[in-house]
Design a protein around this motif. Structure first.
Motif, PDB file in Angstrom:
ATOM      1  N   VAL A 109       0.831  -1.202   0.000  1.00 11.43           N
ATOM      2  CA  VAL A 109       0.000   0.000   0.000  1.00 11.43           C
ATOM      3  C   VAL A 109       0.871   1.260   0.000  1.00 11.43           C
ATOM      4  CG1 VAL A 109      -0.197   0.115   2.532  1.00 11.43           C
ATOM      5  CG2 VAL A 109      -1.977   1.124   1.082  1.00 11.43           C
ATOM      6  N   TYR A 110       2.018   1.216   0.664  1.00  7.62           N
ATOM      7  CA  TYR A 110       2.944   2.351   0.644  1.00  7.62           C
ATOM      8  C   TYR A 110       3.482   2.575  -0.765  1.00  7.62           C
ATOM      9  CZ  TYR A 110       3.604   3.504   5.624  1.00  7.62           C
ATOM     10  OH  TYR A 110       3.446   3.954   6.902  1.00  7.62           O
ATOM     11  N   LEU A 111       3.881   1.498  -1.405  1.00  7.43           N
ATOM     12  CA  LEU A 111       4.455   1.600  -2.742  1.00  7.43           C
ATOM     13  C   LEU A 111       3.424   2.111  -3.743  1.00  7.43           C
ATOM     14  CD1 LEU A 111       6.523  -1.723  -2.786  1.00  7.43           C
ATOM     15  CD2 LEU A 111       7.234   0.568  -2.068  1.00  7.43           C
ATOM     16  N   ALA A 112       2.176   1.661  -3.589  1.00  4.76           N
ATOM     17  CA  ALA A 112       1.107   2.116  -4.480  1.00  4.76           C
ATOM     18  C   ALA A 112       0.805   3.593  -4.247  1.00  4.76           C
ATOM     19  CB  ALA A 112      -0.151   1.271  -4.254  1.00  4.76           C
ATOM     20  N   LEU A 113       0.805   4.008  -2.978  1.00  6.20           N
ATOM     21  CA  LEU A 113       0.552   5.408  -2.650  1.00  6.20           C
ATOM     22  C   LEU A 113       1.652   6.306  -3.214  1.00  6.20           C
ATOM     23  CD1 LEU A 113      -1.009   7.614  -1.165  1.00  6.20           C
ATOM     24  CD2 LEU A 113       0.253   7.010   0.913  1.00  6.20           C
ATOM     25  N   GLU A 114       2.885   5.886  -3.070  1.00  5.82           N
ATOM     26  CA  GLU A 114       4.005   6.667  -3.590  1.00  5.82           C
ATOM     27  C   GLU A 114       3.907   6.821  -5.105  1.00  5.82           C
ATOM     28  OE1 GLU A 114       8.712   6.860  -2.618  1.00  5.82           O
ATOM     29  OE2 GLU A 114       7.951   4.909  -3.247  1.00  5.82           O
ATOM     30  N   LYS A 115       3.498   5.762  -5.776  1.00 11.45           N
ATOM     31  CA  LYS A 115       3.334   5.802  -7.235  1.00 11.45           C
ATOM     32  C   LYS A 115       2.257   6.808  -7.623  1.00 11.45           C
ATOM     33  CE  LYS A 115       2.398   2.808 -11.211  1.00 11.45           C
ATOM     34  NZ  LYS A 115       2.100   1.410 -11.647  1.00 11.45           N
ATOM     35  N   ASP A 116       1.144   6.829  -6.888  1.00 11.88           N
ATOM     36  CA  ASP A 116       0.061   7.756  -7.190  1.00 11.88           C
ATOM     37  C   ASP A 116       0.487   9.206  -6.962  1.00 11.88           C
ATOM     38  OD1 ASP A 116      -1.650   5.756  -7.930  1.00 11.88           O
ATOM     39  OD2 ASP A 116      -2.733   5.686  -6.015  1.00 11.88           O
ATOM     40  N   ILE A 117       1.281   9.445  -5.918  1.00 12.75           N
ATOM     41  CA  ILE A 117       1.753  10.804  -5.647  1.00 12.75           C
ATOM     42  C   ILE A 117       2.712  11.253  -6.729  1.00 12.75           C
ATOM     43  CG2 ILE A 117       3.125  12.223  -4.067  1.00 12.75           C
ATOM     44  CD1 ILE A 117       1.956  10.582  -1.778  1.00 12.75           C
ATOM     45  N   ASP A 118       3.655  10.391  -7.078  1.00 15.67           N
ATOM     46  CA  ASP A 118       4.658  10.736  -8.094  1.00 15.67           C
ATOM     47  C   ASP A 118       4.030  10.998  -9.458  1.00 15.67           C
ATOM     48  OD1 ASP A 118       6.629  10.473  -6.187  1.00 15.67           O
ATOM     49  OD2 ASP A 118       7.250   8.461  -6.823  1.00 15.67           O
ATOM     50  N   SER A 119       2.939  10.306  -9.745  1.00 15.81           N
ATOM     51  CA  SER A 119       2.282  10.469 -11.044  1.00 15.81           C
ATOM     52  C   SER A 119       1.396  11.711 -11.097  1.00 15.81           C
ATOM     53  CB  SER A 119       1.450   9.232 -11.363  1.00 15.81           C
ATOM     54  OG  SER A 119       0.324   9.143 -10.503  1.00 15.81           O
ATOM     55  N   GLY A 120       1.148  12.334  -9.928  1.00 13.04           N
ATOM     56  CA  GLY A 120       0.271  13.493  -9.875  1.00 13.04           C
ATOM     57  C   GLY A 120      -1.190  13.147  -9.706  1.00 13.04           C
ATOM     58  N   LYS A 121      -1.484  11.857  -9.535  1.00 13.24           N
ATOM     59  CA  LYS A 121      -2.868  11.409  -9.415  1.00 13.24           C
ATOM     60  C   LYS A 121      -3.563  12.037  -8.214  1.00 13.24           C
ATOM     61  CE  LYS A 121      -5.632   7.158  -9.211  1.00 13.24           C
ATOM     62  NZ  LYS A 121      -5.566   5.667  -9.189  1.00 13.24           N
ATOM     63  N   LEU A 122      -2.825  12.298  -7.143  1.00 10.81           N
ATOM     64  CA  LEU A 122      -3.406  12.869  -5.932  1.00 10.81           C
ATOM     65  C   LEU A 122      -3.193  14.377  -5.830  1.00 10.81           C
ATOM     66  CD1 LEU A 122      -2.440  10.160  -3.277  1.00 10.81           C
ATOM     67  CD2 LEU A 122      -4.514  10.341  -4.660  1.00 10.81           C
ATOM     68  N   GLY A 123      -2.618  14.952  -6.873  1.00  9.91           N
ATOM     69  CA  GLY A 123      -2.370  16.388  -6.839  1.00  9.91           C
ATOM     70  C   GLY A 123      -1.152  16.741  -5.999  1.00  9.91           C
ATOM     71  N   ASP A 124      -1.076  17.997  -5.600  1.00  7.74           N
ATOM     72  CA  ASP A 124       0.042  18.481  -4.791  1.00  7.74           C
ATOM     73  C   ASP A 124      -0.317  18.318  -3.311  1.00  7.74           C
ATOM     74  OD1 ASP A 124       2.316  19.642  -3.903  1.00  7.74           O
ATOM     75  OD2 ASP A 124       1.815  21.690  -4.517  1.00  7.74           O
ATOM     76  N   VAL A 125       0.320  17.381  -2.641  1.00  3.23           N
ATOM     77  CA  VAL A 125      -0.010  17.082  -1.242  1.00  3.23           C
ATOM     78  C   VAL A 125       0.453  18.215  -0.333  1.00  3.23           C
ATOM     79  CG1 VAL A 125       0.295  15.477   0.671  1.00  3.23           C
ATOM     80  CG2 VAL A 125       0.165  14.609  -1.675  1.00  3.23           C
ATOM     81  N   LYS A 126      -0.479  18.795   0.418  1.00  4.51           N
ATOM     82  CA  LYS A 126      -0.187  19.927   1.297  1.00  4.51           C
ATOM     83  C   LYS A 126      -0.224  19.545   2.781  1.00  4.51           C
ATOM     84  CE  LYS A 126      -0.038  23.087  -2.002  1.00  4.51           C
ATOM     85  NZ  LYS A 126       1.199  23.850  -2.313  1.00  4.51           N
ATOM     86  N   LEU A 127      -1.003  18.533   3.117  1.00  3.49           N
ATOM     87  CA  LEU A 127      -1.207  18.195   4.524  1.00  3.49           C
ATOM     88  C   LEU A 127      -1.270  16.685   4.693  1.00  3.49           C
ATOM     89  CD1 LEU A 127      -2.015  19.027   7.480  1.00  3.49           C
ATOM     90  CD2 LEU A 127      -4.392  18.878   6.697  1.00  3.49           C
ATOM     91  N   VAL A 128      -0.602  16.196   5.730  1.00  4.94           N
ATOM     92  CA  VAL A 128      -0.675  14.785   6.100  1.00  4.94           C
ATOM     93  C   VAL A 128      -1.074  14.693   7.567  1.00  4.94           C
ATOM     94  CG1 VAL A 128       0.610  12.654   6.455  1.00  4.94           C
ATOM     95  CG2 VAL A 128       1.033  14.021   4.415  1.00  4.94           C
ATOM     96  N   GLU A 129      -2.149  13.989   7.859  1.00  4.83           N
ATOM     97  CA  GLU A 129      -2.564  13.749   9.239  1.00  4.83           C
ATOM     98  C   GLU A 129      -2.507  12.258   9.500  1.00  4.83           C
ATOM     99  OE1 GLU A 129      -6.491  14.188  12.135  1.00  4.83           O
ATOM    100  OE2 GLU A 129      -6.275  15.504  10.387  1.00  4.83           O
ATOM    101  N   VAL A 130      -1.777  11.864  10.528  1.00  3.83           N
ATOM    102  CA  VAL A 130      -1.580  10.448  10.824  1.00  3.83           C
ATOM    103  C   VAL A 130      -2.006  10.159  12.255  1.00  3.83           C
ATOM    104  CG1 VAL A 130       0.009   8.509  10.659  1.00  3.83           C
ATOM    105  CG2 VAL A 130       0.481  10.606   9.360  1.00  3.83           C
ATOM    106  N   ASN A 131      -2.826   9.153  12.437  1.00  4.76           N
ATOM    107  CA  ASN A 131      -3.248   8.717  13.767  1.00  4.76           C
ATOM    108  C   ASN A 131      -2.975   7.226  13.914  1.00  4.76           C
ATOM    109  OD1 ASN A 131      -4.791  11.178  14.907  1.00  4.76           O
ATOM    110  ND2 ASN A 131      -5.633  10.921  12.845  1.00  4.76           N
ATOM    111  N   PHE A 132      -2.424   6.849  15.047  1.00  5.28           N
ATOM    112  CA  PHE A 132      -2.132   5.447  15.286  1.00  5.28           C
ATOM    113  C   PHE A 132      -2.157   5.222  16.797  1.00  5.28           C
ATOM    114  CE2 PHE A 132       1.268   1.886  14.564  1.00  5.28           C
ATOM    115  CZ  PHE A 132       0.343   0.938  14.949  1.00  5.28           C
ATOM    116  N   GLY A 133      -3.081   4.412  17.277  1.00  5.04           N
ATOM    117  CA  GLY A 133      -3.162   4.213  18.712  1.00  5.04           C
ATOM    118  C   GLY A 133      -3.582   2.806  19.084  1.00  5.04           C
TER     119      GLY A 133
END
Length: 215
Positions: A133-157
């Motif tokens: 899933v990380y590799l697929a996400l990175e591919k989508d970001i690099d291709s511009g599919k997700l646009g210009d990423v401005k914010l990342v919110e991560v929750n893990f508990g």
């Protein structure tokens, strides 16, 4: 050429690592060749469970060995990571160290310097970086599919109050150094660049570690 792994410690995380290696269809000629633990009986039990040929009486004995292991996986408690990684690097062994590699930047830089000087592989074991899933996400970001990423919110508990390695300062107690690593590395994975500013808010428990129980 066969890559021979030595397992440093005989706890659950090491068992998980061995199972992952042995079940991976693309592992090639990698083999779990040896295990060492503070208590030889635990190492022998671990070796029997995972069909490992060689058991060492101590970490030092594994580090001093020749022709048995090429690279070690260190799954000991956090406060032991620095000393153990340094030991094996000094003895010419490549190292994959469980996260966090060390408890502070000074220790980590010292290990990186040794690895560079001796031209050895040294890596922090953040397994999620290699998840599909990380590799697929990175591919989508690099291709511009997700646009210009401005914010990342991560929750893990997960419930951690009863876990000593998190609550006791002398064990490196810290939610940040345990599962908090996943949130930090994910943001860095997305943005690639180093952060320009870090702001943290937290409270230590009565033993000087963390986390605190929920009210």
């Amino acid at each position: 050429m066969t890559v021979r792994w030595g397992i440093v410690s005989a706890g659950k995380i090491c068992s998980d690592f061995v199972n992952a290696v042995n079940s991976y269809p693309g592992k090639g000629d990698q083999v779990i060749a040896a295990v060492a633990a503070r208590d030889r009986s635990r190492a022998e039990e671990f070796a029997k469970l995972h069909n490992i040929a060689t058991v060492f009486d101590s970490y030092q004995a594994m580090a001093d060995s020749s022709g048995v292991v090429d690279v070690v996986y260190i799954g000991a408690l956090n406060p032991d990571h620095f000393a153990l990684t340094k030991l094996f690097l000094k003895k010419g062994k490549h190292v994959l160290c469980e996260k966090p590699m060390c408890l502070n930047l000074k220790q980590t830089q010292a290990l990186v310097n040794i690895a560079r000087q001796k031209k050895l592989f040294l890596m922090e074991a953040v397994w999620s970086r290699f998840a599909p899933v990380y590799l697929a996400l990175e591919k989508d970001i690099d291709s511009g599919k997700l646009g210009d990423v401005k914010l990342v919110e991560v929750n893990f508990g997960v419930p951690l109050i009863s876990v000593d390695r998190l609550t006791k300062k002398d064990l490196g107690g810290s939610a940040l150094l345990d599962i908090g690593v996943y949130t930090l590395q994910f943001a860095q994975f997305i943005f690639k660049d180093e952060p320009t500013k870090v702001t943290a808010v937290g409270t230590v428990n009565e033993e000087g570690g963390g986390p605190l129980p929920f009210p």
